[in-house]
Motif scaffolding. Sequence first.
Motif, PDB file in Angstrom:
ATOM      1  N   ALA A  90      92.190 -13.640  47.012  1.00 48.90           N
ATOM      2  CA  ALA A  90      91.475 -12.402  46.691  1.00 48.90           C
ATOM      3  C   ALA A  90      92.444 -11.221  46.625  1.00 48.90           C
ATOM      4  CB  ALA A  90      90.388 -12.137  47.727  1.00 48.90           C
TER       5      ALA A  90
ATOM      6  N   TRP B 246      82.555 -10.979  47.264  1.00 46.81           N
ATOM      7  CA  TRP B 246      82.190 -12.395  47.276  1.00 46.81           C
ATOM      8  C   TRP B 246      83.152 -13.204  48.142  1.00 46.81           C
ATOM      9  CZ3 TRP B 246      77.712 -14.416  46.295  1.00 46.81           C
ATOM     10  CH2 TRP B 246      76.839 -13.760  45.440  1.00 46.81           C
ATOM     11  N   SER B 247      84.427 -12.847  48.125  1.00 48.54           N
ATOM     12  CA  SER B 247      85.407 -13.529  48.984  1.00 48.54           C
ATOM     13  C   SER B 247      85.077 -13.298  50.453  1.00 48.54           C
ATOM     14  CB  SER B 247      86.819 -13.026  48.692  1.00 48.54           C
ATOM     15  OG  SER B 247      87.179 -13.275  47.375  1.00 48.54           O
ATOM     16  N   ASN B 248      84.735 -12.070  50.793  1.00 44.46           N
ATOM     17  CA  ASN B 248      84.367 -11.756  52.174  1.00 44.46           C
ATOM     18  C   ASN B 248      83.123 -12.529  52.598  1.00 44.46           C
ATOM     19  OD1 ASN B 248      86.503 -10.004  52.358  1.00 44.46           O
ATOM     20  ND2 ASN B 248      85.270  -8.175  52.034  1.00 44.46           N
TER      21      ASN B 248
ATOM     22  N   ILE C 140      91.488 -18.216  50.741  1.00 47.24           N
ATOM     23  CA  ILE C 140      90.568 -17.428  49.916  1.00 47.24           C
ATOM     24  C   ILE C 140      90.951 -15.954  49.958  1.00 47.24           C
ATOM     25  CG2 ILE C 140      88.180 -16.578  49.782  1.00 47.24           C
ATOM     26  CD1 ILE C 140      87.353 -19.458  50.613  1.00 47.24           C
ATOM     27  N   LEU C 141      91.271 -15.447  51.144  1.00 50.07           N
ATOM     28  CA  LEU C 141      91.618 -14.036  51.273  1.00 50.07           C
ATOM     29  C   LEU C 141      92.938 -13.703  50.583  1.00 50.07           C
ATOM     30  CD1 LEU C 141      90.490 -13.412  54.953  1.00 50.07           C
ATOM     31  CD2 LEU C 141      89.417 -12.548  52.867  1.00 50.07           C
TER      32      LEU C 141
ATOM     33  N   LEU D 264      84.909  -9.323  43.329  1.00 51.00           N
ATOM     34  CA  LEU D 264      85.700 -10.460  43.809  1.00 51.00           C
ATOM     35  C   LEU D 264      85.946 -10.358  45.313  1.00 51.00           C
ATOM     36  CD1 LEU D 264      87.584 -12.950  43.372  1.00 51.00           C
ATOM     37  CD2 LEU D 264      89.429 -11.298  43.045  1.00 51.00           C
ATOM     38  N   ILE D 265      86.235  -9.173  45.790  1.00 45.69           N
ATOM     39  CA  ILE D 265      86.518  -8.971  47.215  1.00 45.69           C
ATOM     40  C   ILE D 265      85.248  -9.163  48.035  1.00 45.69           C
ATOM     41  CG2 ILE D 265      87.374  -7.336  48.934  1.00 45.69           C
ATOM     42  CD1 ILE D 265      89.479  -8.400  46.903  1.00 45.69           C
TER      43      ILE D 265
ATOM     44  N   CYS E 188      84.052 -16.135  53.137  1.00 44.48           N
ATOM     45  CA  CYS E 188      84.806 -16.251  54.392  1.00 44.48           C
ATOM     46  C   CYS E 188      83.880 -16.124  55.605  1.00 44.48           C
ATOM     47  CB  CYS E 188      85.907 -15.200  54.457  1.00 44.48           C
ATOM     48  SG  CYS E 188      87.273 -15.578  53.356  1.00 44.48           S
TER      49      CYS E 188
END
Length: 130
Positions: A86, A49-51, A82-83, A46-47, A54
């Motif tokens: 996350a 893909w979030s990065n 988003i962050l 998840l982190i 972003c």
Amino acid sequence: MKKKHIIRIITLTGLILFTTITLFLSTSILLDILGIREQQGHYVPLIIWSNFLCGCLYILSIIGLFTHKKWSIVPMVLALFILVGAFFGLYFHIMDGGLYEDKTIMALFFRITLTLFLAFGTYVSTKPLL
């Protein structure tokens, strides 16, 4: 007017550097380039893909900031949401007993803080004169 130009240059430079690092690392982990995935230990998808998402939003903001568009703040605000989302996702992942690295928490906190500062610089650089 000169102060606004300096803030714009600093923000653009920071965004370009941060975007490059963000996209390189997240893509390297997702695609297992140069064995970086193994070096990261227990990463949370998840982190990552979030990065990556972003990083794509940062590119949009760079384009908008480079061309003096007012909308360039929108991708930065979306990246912040988003962050933060996350971060909550990471919290629930940890509470469920999921594997993670301690450095992930600090890295995500750093990313949120830096994105907030870059969003502020983007806003100041593109806001209309009062």
